[in-house]
Design a protein around this motif. Structure first.
Motif, PDB file in Angstrom:
ATOM      1  N   LEU A 198       0.680  -1.283  -0.112  1.00 62.63           N
ATOM      2  CA  LEU A 198       0.011  -0.051   0.032  1.00 62.63           C
ATOM      3  C   LEU A 198       0.876   1.259   0.052  1.00 62.63           C
ATOM      4  N   ALA A 199       1.857   1.404   0.817  1.00 54.61           N
ATOM      5  CA  ALA A 199       2.804   2.462   0.871  1.00 54.61           C
ATOM      6  C   ALA A 199       3.507   2.517  -0.733  1.00 54.61           C
ATOM      7  N   LEU A 200       3.952   1.601  -1.095  1.00 55.20           N
ATOM      8  CA  LEU A 200       4.375   1.604  -2.489  1.00 55.20           C
ATOM      9  C   LEU A 200       3.369   2.046  -3.613  1.00 55.20           C
ATOM     10  N   LEU A 201       2.175   1.554  -3.489  1.00 56.84           N
ATOM     11  CA  LEU A 201       1.124   2.195  -4.410  1.00 56.84           C
ATOM     12  C   LEU A 201       1.100   3.729  -4.163  1.00 56.84           C
ATOM     13  N   ARG A 202       1.006   4.232  -2.984  1.00 57.47           N
ATOM     14  CA  ARG A 202       0.627   5.521  -2.748  1.00 57.47           C
ATOM     15  C   ARG A 202       2.046   6.313  -3.501  1.00 57.47           C
ATOM     16  N   ARG A 203       3.176   5.997  -3.354  1.00 57.30           N
ATOM     17  CA  ARG A 203       4.095   6.545  -3.806  1.00 57.30           C
ATOM     18  C   ARG A 203       4.084   6.589  -5.265  1.00 57.30           C
ATOM     19  N   LEU A 204       3.806   5.432  -5.731  1.00 55.52           N
ATOM     20  CA  LEU A 204       3.589   5.443  -7.558  1.00 55.52           C
ATOM     21  C   LEU A 204       2.543   6.264  -7.834  1.00 55.52           C
ATOM     22  N   GLU A 260       1.081   8.904  -6.379  1.00 53.04           N
ATOM     23  CA  GLU A 260       1.874  10.538  -6.260  1.00 53.04           C
ATOM     24  C   GLU A 260       2.757  10.764  -7.411  1.00 53.04           C
ATOM     25  N   LYS A 261       3.611   9.806  -7.827  1.00 50.96           N
ATOM     26  CA  LYS A 261       4.603  10.040  -8.568  1.00 50.96           C
ATOM     27  C   LYS A 261       4.019  10.550 -10.153  1.00 50.96           C
ATOM     28  N   LEU A 262       3.005   9.448 -10.527  1.00 50.02           N
ATOM     29  CA  LEU A 262       2.372   9.422 -12.025  1.00 50.02           C
ATOM     30  C   LEU A 262       1.353  10.831 -11.891  1.00 50.02           C
ATOM     31  N   VAL A 263       0.873  11.228 -10.941  1.00 44.57           N
ATOM     32  CA  VAL A 263       0.041  12.506 -10.969  1.00 44.57           C
ATOM     33  C   VAL A 263       0.796  13.733 -10.898  1.00 44.57           C
ATOM     34  N   ALA A 264       1.964  13.617 -10.078  1.00 46.64           N
ATOM     35  CA  ALA A 264       2.872  14.703 -10.312  1.00 46.64           C
ATOM     36  C   ALA A 264       3.642  15.177 -11.496  1.00 46.64           C
ATOM     37  N   GLU A 265       4.115  13.970 -12.148  1.00 47.10           N
ATOM     38  CA  GLU A 265       4.785  13.948 -13.444  1.00 47.10           C
ATOM     39  C   GLU A 265       3.870  14.283 -14.842  1.00 47.10           C
ATOM     40  N   LEU A 301      -8.424   0.711  -0.614  1.00 44.07           N
ATOM     41  CA  LEU A 301      -7.358   1.144  -1.394  1.00 44.07           C
ATOM     42  C   LEU A 301      -7.696   2.673  -1.422  1.00 44.07           C
ATOM     43  N   HIS A 302      -8.827   3.157  -1.726  1.00 47.65           N
ATOM     44  CA  HIS A 302      -9.406   4.464  -1.658  1.00 47.65           C
ATOM     45  C   HIS A 302      -8.605   5.244  -0.668  1.00 47.65           C
ATOM     46  N   SER A 303      -8.936   4.437   0.741  1.00 50.03           N
ATOM     47  CA  SER A 303      -8.690   5.093   2.181  1.00 50.03           C
ATOM     48  C   SER A 303      -7.105   5.238   2.069  1.00 50.03           C
ATOM     49  N   ALA A 304      -6.506   4.269   1.419  1.00 45.12           N
ATOM     50  CA  ALA A 304      -4.881   4.328   1.671  1.00 45.12           C
ATOM     51  C   ALA A 304      -4.290   5.334   0.706  1.00 45.12           C
ATOM     52  N   LEU A 305      -5.063   6.011  -0.220  1.00 45.32           N
ATOM     53  CA  LEU A 305      -4.779   7.072  -1.072  1.00 45.32           C
ATOM     54  C   LEU A 305      -5.425   8.381  -0.995  1.00 45.32           C
ATOM     55  N   THR A 306      -6.170   8.552   0.295  1.00 43.99           N
ATOM     56  CA  THR A 306      -6.820   9.708   0.670  1.00 43.99           C
ATOM     57  C   THR A 306      -5.591  10.847   1.012  1.00 43.99           C
ATOM     58  N   GLY A 307      -6.186  12.090   0.292  1.00 36.78           N
ATOM     59  CA  GLY A 307      -4.949  13.138   0.542  1.00 36.78           C
ATOM     60  C   GLY A 307      -4.235  13.407  -0.991  1.00 36.78           C
ATOM     61  N   VAL A 330       1.453  -3.767  -8.763  1.00 39.27           N
ATOM     62  CA  VAL A 330       2.008  -3.707  -7.577  1.00 39.27           C
ATOM     63  C   VAL A 330       1.437  -4.941  -6.824  1.00 39.27           C
ATOM     64  N   TYR A 331       2.230  -5.856  -6.105  1.00 32.15           N
ATOM     65  CA  TYR A 331       1.919  -7.032  -5.821  1.00 32.15           C
ATOM     66  C   TYR A 331       2.639  -7.496  -4.490  1.00 32.15           C
TER      67      TYR A 331
END
Length: 636
Positions: free
Chosen positions: A522-528, A530-535, A554-560, A626-627
């Motif tokens: 989940l942490a890896l997913l969030r970083r990924l 964030e990276k794609l949206v920022a790029e 998953l939505h909760s893990a990506l909140t913010g 991501v797995y």
């Protein structure tokens, strides 16, 4: 503008665009003046008739008004609506007929005739001319029959242009590409332009307008003169089945507007997501043509036939049995043996026939309980219909009516588009065909590798395809996938066991990201994300999971995260969204992140492999996996 001879072609096109826009504005001005003049004259006649006290004079003025109305310019002066982007293609010819000789045609989404009767823009649906653009390359010889005349010559030019808000932004001229970068034109700065690039530029990820990108094979299907019977279009993910179907209907409506008027045409999509996806885009293409799901249309059809407003309940333990192809023949037998006036009572009596009960309950378990419930429903005249009952009820009504009021009630559809036909039951497909007029005009698209509904028998579509021979069927295959990069399609081919599919020329990215456990995944997913949206904040990234229960987590893990869509909301604005695999068929995203597609969730069944194939082929640019558990077969 660059002071460089290599950009002369761009300068010439800018001058032509300016001339076309000037002509559009002048034609619109003259048309408004003609309409205003006619309106003023009509008003004056009406005033004279009102003030007249002589009945002979009143009659004479009435006749003048009637005659004047016949020549109302508003009836034939069609407004040109594509002023922001008047054309997308340029094709040059050198015809052997000296009266024609060398000339160039501009191809657009709407034809434009100037005030001095010059055809400045040719509608792409006017196949005899637009074929020069879609079917030929520079240097090709042509031998065509146009308006009854034999024409031959050589294609001298075939360019694609992008005009946005009346400004030339891009030109593809053979091997050369010219693009506007800020205020400066650059040449051959990019290798390939995809529909995803257009979506990102427009910050709108709905179905893109592809008229400038239609391939020769797609163009032949779209402009086919065979309008009776069924056109069956097959092909892999991203090959253009849906867009070809929609553009084919647009072509039919353009060339035969009386027969294929919007109120006599219907577009049926797989689910609400795909329906909304197409609805948002098709208004310019299909006008007011209805775009809906089978269930929503079936409900309205039943109401039209019976006068009853049905509100179906969700959930039915017999869904698979009620979708069975066996019921087709059993319904035909029932209507010849039993008479029942009330449609819902008719449904309950049908289910209660011994041969129907045997089909619904092969081993007999639960039969008596179900029969007792049917008797109760019949006695109280229950309206407790489930979604699984809709196709049975509609088909029953159709068989009762045969060729009578049924076709009038449903409007005698002149043409129906059916998308994702492999996930419709035999009864649903038969009900759709029965809703067409006697020319049975249907465009049906399907791909067996994308069948994902467990309650629909895979044999149903094959049975229906065999039955289509009675009404006539032409088979068309789209063999090239334009959506996905070659790296992703190679993976898709491995998943589906389909022979390597032909793909477009663009490359993309496919990356695996293994985590040690769920928390780190989940942490890896969030970083990924964030990276794609920022790029690229104008792109759209979809995080796809298998189970509904995972979607909320998953939505909760990506909140913010900036640009994260609301939970449960599948829209096509830029940013990122979380959704489940069963919701994404038919749609596409710039980036897809497949979250933990493990062997437990995606089993070795054909349906799960198909679902996995659907998921990975939603990606237009890149696919990240991501797995943290063992990957499903085909991914490893």
């Amino acid at each position: 503008m660059n002071e460089n001879p290599q950009f002369d072609i761009v300068m010439q096109e800018q001058l032509r665009l300016s001339d076309v826009l000037t002509s559009i504005e002048e034609t619109a001005r003259q048309n408004r003046a003609k309409i205003a003049h006619h309106h003023a004259y009509t008003t004056e006649l009406e005033k004279e008739r009102l003030e007249s006290v002589n009945w002979h004079e009143k009659n004479s003025l009435t006749e003048k008004l009637i005659e004047n109305d016949k020549f109302d310019p508003a009836r034939y002066l069609t407004a040109f609506e594509m002023t922001d982007s008047p054309y997308f293609g340029i094709v040059g010819i050198n015809d052997s007929d000296k009266k024609i000789g060398a000339r160039e045609y501009l191809i657009g989404k709407q034809g434009f005739m100037s005030h001095d009767n010059r055809a400045l823009v040719v509608d792409w649906r006017k196949a005899p001319i637009s074929r020069f653009f879609y079917d030929f390359d520079p240097g090709d010889e042509y031998f065509e029959t146009i308006q009854g005349r034999e024409r031959e010559g050589v294609i001298t030019r075939r360019d694609t242009v992008e005009i946005v808000k009346r400004s030339l932004r891009r030109m593809e001229c053979g091997e050369d590409l010219y693009e506007l970068a800020g205020d400066t034109w650059v040449k051959n700065a990019r290798e390939f332009h995809t529909t995803t690039d257009t979506k990102v530029a427009n910050q709108d990820h709905r179905m893109v307008d592809i008229v400038s990108l239609i391939s020769p094979d797609q163009f032949h299907m779209i402009t086919s003169e065979a309008t009776d019977g069924c056109t069956l279009i097959t092909g892999g993910a991203g090959s253009g089945k849906t867009v070809v179907s929609l553009h084919r209907l647009s072509c039919l409506q353009f060339n035969d507007p009386e027969r294929f008027s919007p109120d006599r045409c219907l577009v049926l999509m797989f689910n609400k997501v795909l329906r909304n996806y197409v609805r948002q885009t098709s208004s310019a293409l299909l006008g007011s043509t209805r775009v809906d799901t089978f269930s929503a249309w079936a409900l309205s059809a039943i109401t039209a036939l019976t006068g009853k407003v049905i509100k179906p309940v969700v959930g039915d333990t017999l869904t698979s049995q009620k979708k069975s192809s066996q019921l087709s023949g059993l319904l035909a037998r029932y209507v010849t043996e039993v008479q029942e006036a009330d449609p819902l009572q008719d449904l309950w009596r049908f289910y209660g026939q011994p041969y129907v009960l045997d089909a619904l309950f092969v081993d007999g378990t639960g039969k008596e309980t179900f029969l007792a419930e049917l008797r109760r429903r019949y006695s109280v005249k229950s309206q407790g219909v489930s979604f699984a009952d809709l196709s049975v009820l509609l088909r029953l009504c159709q068989l009762r009516e045969k060729d009578g009021p049924i076709r009038e009630a449903l409007g005698w559809y002149a043409h129906i588009i059916v998308d994702e036909g492999q996930d419709l039951s035999l009864l649903e497909l038969e009900a759709i065909l029965a809703a067409t007029d006697k020319r049975n005009s249907i465009t049906l698209s399907a791909d067996s590798k994308q069948k994902i509904l467990s309650w629909v028998d895979a044999a149903d579509f094959d049975i229906f395809r065999g039955n289509l021979k009675e009404v006539g069927v032409s088979n068309e295959t789209l063999s090239v996938s334009y959506r996905c990069p070659k790296e992703i399609m190679a993976l898709a081919s491995r998943i589906s066991n389909r022979e390597s599919e032909q793909v477009g020329r663009h490359s993309g990215a496919l990356e695996y990201h293994k985590a040690t456990d769920e928390e780190s995944a989940l942490a890896l997913l969030r970083r990924l994300v964030e990276k794609l949206v920022a790029e690229d904040p104008h792109s759209l990234t979809a995080v796809i999971c298998k189970k509904k229960s995972d979607e909320k987590m998953l939505h909760s893990a990506l909140t913010g995260i900036n640009g994260l869509h609301q939970q449960g909301e599948l829209t096509f604005e830029p940013g990122a969204l979380v959704t489940i695999a069963h919701q994404v068929k038919g749609v596409e995203f710039a980036n897809v992140i497949l979250y933990d597609p493990n062997s437990k969730d995606f089993r070795k069944s054909a349906l799960d492999r198909n679902l996995l194939y659907v998921c990975v082929t939603r990606a237009c640019r890149r696919l990240d996996i991501v797995y943290w558990r063992e990957l499903a077969e085909g991914l490893a």
